[in-house]
Design a protein around this motif. Structure first.
Motif: not given
Length: 188
Positions: A124-128, A130-137
């Motif tokens: 999710y570090l890269s996929t989230a 790429s959607l403009g969402i921080p991975p932790l959020e």
């Protein structure tokens, strides 16, 4: 499940009907929908698939991803079948216990994801991002959905079962009272 078989082609429905009538299948079905077994299978599916290495494999492999979601669905069907079926078998207290404990452990998993200061799933570090969402959020939002709305479903089902249980108990008591007769009760 009988309704679902109508989605199958006619030949498959006949085979499915024949198969479900077999003694071995009936025995397996009883084991899988025994409330404690269904509870354990459902809990195991949820917790095991959220262990980071297992979740990561499911994220990068379509076959494993399908298996992950199929296990969520199938074990949830067993769980709800067992919980709602126990109401018919006069085990309302057990059904409420299974609902409550499931609400607690799924809520705990959601809370762990929500409150974690670290991303559990590196993919999710890269996929989230790429959607403009921080991975932790993104992880926190997923955990929050597991924690609150899903918990409300268990709570609503539990309250509905408890209300039905209390209504049945009150009906039985009224029935007993009517059989004894109000004059006999007044004399006691």
């Amino acid at each position: 499940l009988a309704v679902w078989t109508w989605a199958l082609p006619k030949e498959w429905r006949r085979t499915a009907g024949w198969f479900t009538q077999r003694t071995a299948w009936a025995g397996l079905w009883r084991v899988l929908t025994w409330p404690l077994a269904a509870w354990l299978l459902h809990a195991a599916a949820l917790w095991l698939w959220h262990i980071p290495p297992f979740f990561e494999v499911a994220l990068v492999n379509n076959g494993w991803h399908t298996l992950q979601h199929a296990s969520f669905l199938v074990t949830a069907l067993f769980f709800w079948w067992a919980v709602l079926g126990t109401v018919q078998r006069a085990s309302q207290g057990a059904a409420l216990g299974y609902l409550f404990t499931t609400m607690v452990h799924t809520g705990a998993l959601g809370a762990l994801l929500t409150l974690s200061p670290n991303v559990w799933y590196p993919t999710y570090l890269s996929t989230a991002a790429s959607l403009g969402i921080p991975p932790l959020e993104d992880q926190q939002l997923g955990g929050l959905v597991m924690w609150v709305p899903a918990g409300l479903v268990y709570l609503a089902a539990g309250l509905a079962l408890a209300a039905r249980w209390l209504e049945r108990t009150a009906t039985r008591r009224r029935s007993r009272y009517d059989r004894i007769g109000s004059s006999d009760v007044a004399q006691v």
